[in-house]
Design an enzyme around this catalytic site. Sequence first.
Site, short mmCIF file in Angstrom:
data_model
loop_
_atom_site.label_atom_id
_atom_site.label_comp_id
_atom_site.label_asym_id
_atom_site.label_seq_id
_atom_site.Cartn_x
_atom_site.Cartn_y
_atom_site.Cartn_z
CD1 TRP A 199 21.06 13.93 25.16
CD2 TRP A 199 20.03 15.69 23.35
NE1 TRP A 199 22.03 14.23 23.72
CE2 TRP A 199 21.30 14.76 22.81
CE3 TRP A 199 19.34 16.34 22.17
CZ2 TRP A 199 21.87 15.57 21.93
CZ3 TRP A 199 19.92 16.52 21.21
CH2 TRP A 199 21.51 15.98 20.76
CG ASP A 240 14.88 11.56 24.37
OD1 ASP A 240 14.83 10.76 23.79
OD2 ASP A 240 15.44 13.12 24.02
CE LYS A 255 21.98 9.57 19.25
NZ LYS A 255 20.99 11.17 20.47
#
Length: 360
Positions: free
Chosen positions: A101, A171, A195
Amino acid sequence: MARVYNFSAGPAMLPEEVLRQAADEMLDYKGTGMSVMEMSHRSAAYKAIIETAEADLRELLDIPGNYQVLFLQGGATQQFAAIPMNLMRSKVADYIVSGSWSKKAFKEAKLYGDARCVASSEDGNFSYVPDVEGLAFSPDADYVYICQNETIYGTRYTKLPETGDVPLVTDVSSMFLSEPMDVSRFGLIYGGVQKNVGPAGVTIVIVRDDLIREDVLPFTPTIMRYSTQAEAGSLYNTPPAYGIYICGLVFQWLKRRGGLEAMQRTNERKANLLYEFLDQSQLFSGTARREDRSLMNVPFVTGSADLDALFVSEAKDSGLESLKGHRSVGGMRASIYNAMPYEGVEALVRFMERFEANHR
Ligand SMILES: *Cc1c(COP(=O)(O)O)cnc(C)c1O
C-alpha cells in the site's frame, strides 16, 4: 442461517448490533417514513446523522479543534493522489515503503513531484517495518508518508518517525479506531473505512487546518481539494450518505463498548491468543517479524501450498470464512478487526489445533 466468523481483510465484518439497528431503521428512519438511503443529503434528518457521526468520531479519537474531519469517496487509493496534489507545494515528499500500500502511494506521488523513498523493507518481502530511528528526511519535504498498518504483510509501526516540523501523513485504513492515537502527532490521517469502520465507499480524512490551503498543485480537481470539502462540511456534492450513517452507528457502538482504550485491550487479547498459538505450533508459522506484528492482520503459512489450500477450504466448512492469504504472501491471513469477537479467534485457534493434530 447462522452468521459465520468472517476473517476477510476488507470489506470485513461489521458489529452484529449495528447491522440489526440498520435493519430496524431500514424502512422508516426515526419517523421520517423513509430509509437513510432515500433521504436528501441536505435534509434536517441527514444533517443530524453526519454531524453526530463527526462529533462521535471527534470524541473517540479526541481530535483537536484545529483538525477537520472529511467524509469522502474514492477509497484510500484516491488519497494516494489527493495527498500529493494538496500537500506537495515544494514538490518534495518522503515516503517510507513498508508494503504494497505504501509502495502504491509512493508510485502515485511520483506523478506529481519528487517523491523520495527514504526507507524500504521490500528486500525482506515487507515482513518487517523499516527502522525509523535516525532516518535522514529531506529538509525541504512537504510531508513524510507512512502506512501505519500494512494489511497484506501484517506489520505495524510500534514507533513513529520523528519528522520535526515536517507533517507526518499516515494511512490507517486497516487499523482505524482499533486503538487510541495521538492525532496531534500527524498532519493528516486517513483511511478507507471498509476494513475496520464501515461499508466500502467512505474514506475518512482528518487533516490539520494549516494543510488545507488554496495553493494546491494547479491541476487539482475541485472535488479533490481539501479546502472544497472542508468548506462544504463534506457536502460539496452528494456524499456516500448511507455509508456515513453506518459509520456513525459503528462510532456509537464503539462508545458503548468503552471507547478506543477498551477496543485496544480486546484487540490485544485477540491477537495474543492467535500469536501465542502460532509461536508454539509445529505446523503453522507467522510471516511477519515478531516485533512488528499487526494486531489486525495475521498472515501465516504451513510451508506447504497444498496444506494451506486444504486448511482454507476445511475452515470454510467450519464457518471460518475468507482465510486465504493475499497472493503476494500466500498461505493464510486472519483479519481480526474490531467487529471480530474474541470467540471468533478462539474458534479459529481451536480449528488450527485440530488441523495440526490431523496433519503433522
Ligand atoms: C485496503 C487498503 C487500501 C486501499 O483501499 P481502497 O479503499 O480499496 O482504495 C489502502 N491502504 C491500506 C492500508 C489498505 O488496507
